[in-house]
Design a protein around this motif. Structure first.
Motif, mmCIF file in Angstrom:
data_model
loop_
_atom_site.group_PDB
_atom_site.id
_atom_site.type_symbol
_atom_site.label_atom_id
_atom_site.label_comp_id
_atom_site.label_asym_id
_atom_site.label_seq_id
_atom_site.Cartn_x
_atom_site.Cartn_y
_atom_site.Cartn_z
ATOM 1 N N GLU A 44 -13.379 60.353 -24.338
ATOM 2 C CA GLU A 44 -12.875 58.853 -24.740
ATOM 3 C C GLU A 44 -14.213 57.983 -24.539
ATOM 4 O O GLU A 44 -14.811 58.114 -23.364
ATOM 5 N N VAL A 45 -14.377 57.365 -25.759
ATOM 6 C CA VAL A 45 -15.634 56.520 -25.787
ATOM 7 C C VAL A 45 -15.048 55.009 -25.593
ATOM 8 O O VAL A 45 -14.077 54.788 -26.511
ATOM 9 N N VAL A 46 -15.443 54.154 -24.779
ATOM 10 C CA VAL A 46 -15.025 53.017 -24.742
ATOM 11 C C VAL A 46 -16.289 51.877 -25.219
ATOM 12 O O VAL A 46 -17.475 51.952 -24.714
ATOM 13 N N HIS A 47 -15.865 51.240 -26.179
ATOM 14 C CA HIS A 47 -16.874 50.189 -26.881
ATOM 15 C C HIS A 47 -16.514 48.857 -26.058
ATOM 16 O O HIS A 47 -15.532 48.307 -26.320
ATOM 17 N N MET A 48 -17.504 48.355 -25.548
ATOM 18 C CA MET A 48 -17.482 47.120 -24.924
ATOM 19 C C MET A 48 -17.777 46.097 -25.866
ATOM 20 O O MET A 48 -18.759 45.891 -26.313
ATOM 21 N N LEU A 49 -16.785 44.953 -25.888
ATOM 22 C CA LEU A 49 -17.283 43.927 -26.875
ATOM 23 C C LEU A 49 -17.511 42.636 -26.430
ATOM 24 O O LEU A 49 -17.046 42.407 -25.199
ATOM 25 N N ALA A 50 -18.426 42.067 -27.032
ATOM 26 C CA ALA A 50 -18.914 40.808 -26.284
ATOM 27 C C ALA A 50 -18.023 39.596 -26.364
ATOM 28 O O ALA A 50 -17.807 39.011 -25.391
ATOM 29 N N ASP A 51 -17.185 39.577 -27.484
ATOM 30 C CA ASP A 51 -16.142 38.730 -27.349
ATOM 31 C C ASP A 51 -14.864 39.648 -27.137
ATOM 32 O O ASP A 51 -14.691 40.786 -27.147
ATOM 33 N N ALA A 52 -13.567 38.903 -26.790
ATOM 34 C CA ALA A 52 -12.357 39.466 -26.396
ATOM 35 C C ALA A 52 -11.958 40.045 -27.769
ATOM 36 O O ALA A 52 -12.132 39.492 -29.011
ATOM 37 N N ALA A 53 -11.282 41.284 -27.720
ATOM 38 C CA ALA A 53 -10.852 41.956 -28.892
ATOM 39 C C ALA A 53 -9.586 41.651 -29.306
ATOM 40 O O ALA A 53 -8.685 42.451 -29.998
ATOM 41 N N LEU A 54 -9.055 40.454 -29.042
ATOM 42 C CA LEU A 54 -7.429 40.284 -29.409
ATOM 43 C C LEU A 54 -7.319 40.610 -30.996
ATOM 44 O O LEU A 54 -5.961 40.585 -31.208
ATOM 45 N N VAL A 55 -7.959 40.380 -31.768
ATOM 46 C CA VAL A 55 -7.889 40.485 -33.349
ATOM 47 C C VAL A 55 -7.600 41.932 -33.547
ATOM 48 O O VAL A 55 -7.183 42.391 -34.754
ATOM 49 N N LEU A 56 -7.884 42.920 -32.533
ATOM 50 C CA LEU A 56 -7.728 44.282 -32.782
ATOM 51 C C LEU A 56 -6.484 44.877 -32.557
ATOM 52 O O LEU A 56 -5.726 44.278 -31.615
ATOM 53 N N THR A 57 -5.947 45.663 -33.358
ATOM 54 C CA THR A 57 -4.563 46.310 -33.269
ATOM 55 C C THR A 57 -4.650 47.845 -33.119
ATOM 56 O O THR A 57 -5.368 48.428 -34.068
ATOM 57 N N PRO A 58 -4.016 48.566 -32.565
ATOM 58 C CA PRO A 58 -3.996 50.298 -32.753
ATOM 59 C C PRO A 58 -3.480 50.526 -34.204
ATOM 60 O O PRO A 58 -2.801 49.786 -34.896
ATOM 61 N N GLY A 59 -4.224 51.492 -34.900
ATOM 62 C CA GLY A 59 -4.081 51.880 -36.233
ATOM 63 C C GLY A 59 -4.891 51.095 -37.410
ATOM 64 O O GLY A 59 -5.122 51.362 -38.523
ATOM 65 N N MET A 60 -5.508 50.077 -36.707
ATOM 66 C CA MET A 60 -6.565 49.192 -37.769
ATOM 67 C C MET A 60 -7.598 50.072 -38.172
ATOM 68 O O MET A 60 -8.314 50.715 -37.262
ATOM 69 N N ARG A 61 -7.978 50.018 -39.470
ATOM 70 C CA ARG A 61 -9.445 50.715 -39.675
ATOM 71 C C ARG A 61 -10.400 49.657 -39.698
ATOM 72 O O ARG A 61 -10.295 48.588 -40.040
ATOM 73 N N LEU A 62 -11.584 50.198 -39.249
ATOM 74 C CA LEU A 62 -12.798 49.378 -39.354
ATOM 75 C C LEU A 62 -14.172 50.099 -39.508
ATOM 76 O O LEU A 62 -13.668 51.408 -39.586
ATOM 77 N N SER A 63 -15.274 49.642 -39.814
ATOM 78 C CA SER A 63 -16.324 50.277 -39.829
ATOM 79 C C SER A 63 -17.295 50.011 -38.781
ATOM 80 O O SER A 63 -17.285 48.843 -38.002
#
Ligand SMILES: [Zn+2]
Length: 241
Positions: free
Chosen positions: A69-88
Motif C-alpha cells: 500500500e502506497v500513501v501519497h501525502m498531499l500538500a493540500d487537503a484531499a477533500l476533492v478526491l473520492t474513491p473511484g475517481m480517475r486521475l493522472s
C-alpha cells in the motif's frame, strides 16, 4: 493494494490511476510510479492531475499499513478526491533521477569498501553508507576507485529469486540494517554487471555512467567499529545535512 509500477520501469514518469482510499492529506491509488520512502531512499514528490485539470501536489510518499500500500501525502487537503475517481500522476523526474543516481552509486560504494553495511541514506544530491570497520578507509583512494567503476558504464539489471534461494545465499545480503524486500515469496535481486549483486527494492539507473561525477565529502568515525562515508554530487555541495 497498490500496483508498484516503478518496480518494472524506473524511467516512466507519468501514469493513470484510480483512487482507492482518501484521508485528509493522504490518498491511496490502485497503481503508482511514486516510490514510497524505504531502504534509505526518500519518497517521491510530484503532481496528481484531476479530470477537470486541477492539480494536487504530492509532497512525499510513504508505505501504508498493508503490504504494497502506497500513501501519497498531499500538500493540500484531499477533500476533492473520492474513491473511484480517475486521475493522472507525474513525478518530479529530475529529483527522482538524482535519487536513482545516488542510490545506485551506494551499490558501487559497497563494492569498493569490502565490509558489512550497517546503515545508509540517500538524499537529493548526497548519500551515505555506514560500514562495520575498525579503520577509516582512505578518502581519495575510495573516490578514485568509485570513479573508475562509474567509468565502466556497466548495465544494471534485476531479477526475482525465491526467498529460499536467498536464504541459501546469505552472503548476498550486505546491508545488515535493512531486510531485503520480499513480495509473495519472491525477492528482487539487483545486479550491477560484474560489480555488485544484492537484494534491493529501490530505483536504479540503467547504466552506471549516468551517475556522473561524485565525490567523497567526508569519512567519519562513528563509534569504535563504525565508519560513515558521505558522498555528494558536485552541484549539491550546499545541501548536505
Ligand atoms: Zn538498490
Amino acid at each position: 493494494m497498490t500496483e508498484l509500477l516503478f518496480r518494472d520501469d524506473a524511467y516512466a514518469t507519468e501514469f493513470e490511476a484510480v483512487v482507492l482510499a482518501v484521508e485528509p492529506g493522504k490518498v491511496v491509488l490502485d497503481r503508482t510510479l511514486f516510490y514510497p520512502e524505504g531502504g534509505g531512499q526518500p519518497g517521491d514528490t510530484g503532481v496528481l492531475t484531476l479530470p477537470d485539470g486541477r492539480e494536487l501536489r504530492v509532497s512525499d510518499t510513504r508505505k501504508g499499513a498493508a503490504t504494497d500500500e502506497v500513501v501519497h501525502m498531499l500538500a493540500d487537503a484531499a477533500l476533492v478526491l473520492t474513491p473511484g475517481m480517475r486521475l493522472s500522476g507525474r513525478l518530479d523526474w529530475e529529483r527522482r533521477h538524482r535519487l536513482m543516481r545516488m542510490h545506485t552509486c551506494l551499490h558501487l560504494l559497497s563494492a569498493v569498501i569490502i565490509a558489512p553495511v550497517t546503515g545508509g541514506a540517500v538524499g537529493d544530491g548526497y548519500g551515505r553508507l555506514d560500514f562495520d570497520l575498525p579503520e577509516s578507509p582512505e578518502r581519495e583512494e575510495v573516490q578514485e576507485k568509485l570513479a573508475a567503476l562509474i567509468a565502466k558504464d556497466a548495465a544494471v539489471a534485476f531479477r526475482w529469486i525465491t526467498e529460499s534461494e536467498l536464504d541459501a545465499r546469505p552472503e548476498l545480503v550486505k546491508t545488515m540494517s535493512v531486510q531485503p524486500p520480499r513480495d509473495r515469496g519472491q525477492v528482487r535481486l539487483v545486479e550491477v554487471e560484474g560489480i555488485d549483486l544484492q537484494p534491493c527494492g529501490g530505483t536504479h539507473v540503467r547504466r552506471i555512467g549516468e551517475i556522473g561525477e561524485v565525490f567523497i565529502s567526508k569519512v567519519e568515525k562513528k563509534g569504535k567499529q563504525n565508519r560513515r562515508v558521505r558522498l555528494e554530487f558536485p552541484q549539491a555541495a550546499a545541501t548536505i545535512t
